[in-house]
Write a protein that holds these residues in place. Structure first.
Motif, short mmCIF file in Angstrom:
data_model
loop_
_atom_site.label_atom_id
_atom_site.label_comp_id
_atom_site.label_asym_id
_atom_site.label_seq_id
_atom_site.Cartn_x
_atom_site.Cartn_y
_atom_site.Cartn_z
N CYS A 29 0.86 -1.18 0.00
CA CYS A 29 0.00 0.00 0.00
C CYS A 29 0.89 1.23 0.00
O CYS A 29 2.05 1.17 0.38
N ASP A 80 -10.29 1.22 -5.66
CA ASP A 80 -10.28 1.22 -4.19
C ASP A 80 -10.92 -0.06 -3.66
O ASP A 80 -10.40 -0.69 -2.73
N HIS A 83 -8.50 -2.88 -4.21
CA HIS A 83 -7.37 -2.88 -3.28
C HIS A 83 -7.79 -3.37 -1.90
O HIS A 83 -7.03 -4.06 -1.23
N ARG A 84 -9.01 -3.04 -1.48
CA ARG A 84 -9.50 -3.59 -0.21
C ARG A 84 -9.61 -5.11 -0.29
O ARG A 84 -9.32 -5.81 0.69
N ILE A 87 -6.25 -6.46 0.33
CA ILE A 87 -5.94 -6.42 1.76
C ILE A 87 -6.58 -7.60 2.47
O ILE A 87 -5.96 -8.24 3.32
N THR A 104 -4.27 6.03 1.70
CA THR A 104 -3.39 5.08 2.38
C THR A 104 -3.76 4.97 3.87
O THR A 104 -3.78 3.87 4.43
N GLU A 107 -6.62 2.70 4.07
CA GLU A 107 -6.21 1.31 3.86
C GLU A 107 -5.56 0.73 5.11
O GLU A 107 -5.81 -0.43 5.47
#
Length: 129
Positions: A29, A80, A83-84, A87, A104, A107
């Motif tokens: 990240c 977004d 990207h989650r 994670i 960031t 995140e």
């Protein structure tokens, strides 16, 4: 009589990763201004035997995909969300760079809410330090 405990999606994922003997998964990240540093971190983590996932797009650089502002904003929302998901998939988060912006920071908070360890290339920027 005991009943089997309901298996959460997170527990199912952890079990599948264990059954597949997957290496440790690290998600990178950070601000996309640090894309070169992310590539270097990817190299170091891969050399250490870890699976690495990271941002695949830099929305700060000019590109035809971002020419229309409405489409560009929709793309940012999708990225977004993606990207989650990265994670959630990862075992650990590595934050790259000496600057933490709003995205960031969100995140990092999300990762910590999931119980993911968060590591920093520049620990002094940890918002919770």
């Amino acid at each position: 009589m005991s009943y089997p405990r309901p298996c959460t999606p997170e527990a199912k994922l952890a079990d599948a990763k264990k059954q597949l003997s997957l290496p440790h998964i690290v998600v990178i990240c950070g601000s996309t201004r640090f894309m070169p540093e992310m590539a270097e971190a990817d190299l170091r983590e891969t050399k250490a035997g870890r699976i690495v996932v990271k941002p695949g797009c830099d929305l700060k650089s000019p590109h035809a995909l971002r020419a229309d502002p409405v489409e560009a904003e929709a793309l940012k929302v999708r990225l977004d969300d993606l990207h989650r998901a990265k994670i959630r998939l990862a075992d650990e988060v590595l934050v790259v760079g000496d600057y933490i912006g709003d995205s960031t920071r969100a995140e990092i908070a999300y990762a910590r809410s999931l119980g993911r360890p968060v590591r920093f290339t520049h620990p002094e920027v940890d918002p919770d330090a």
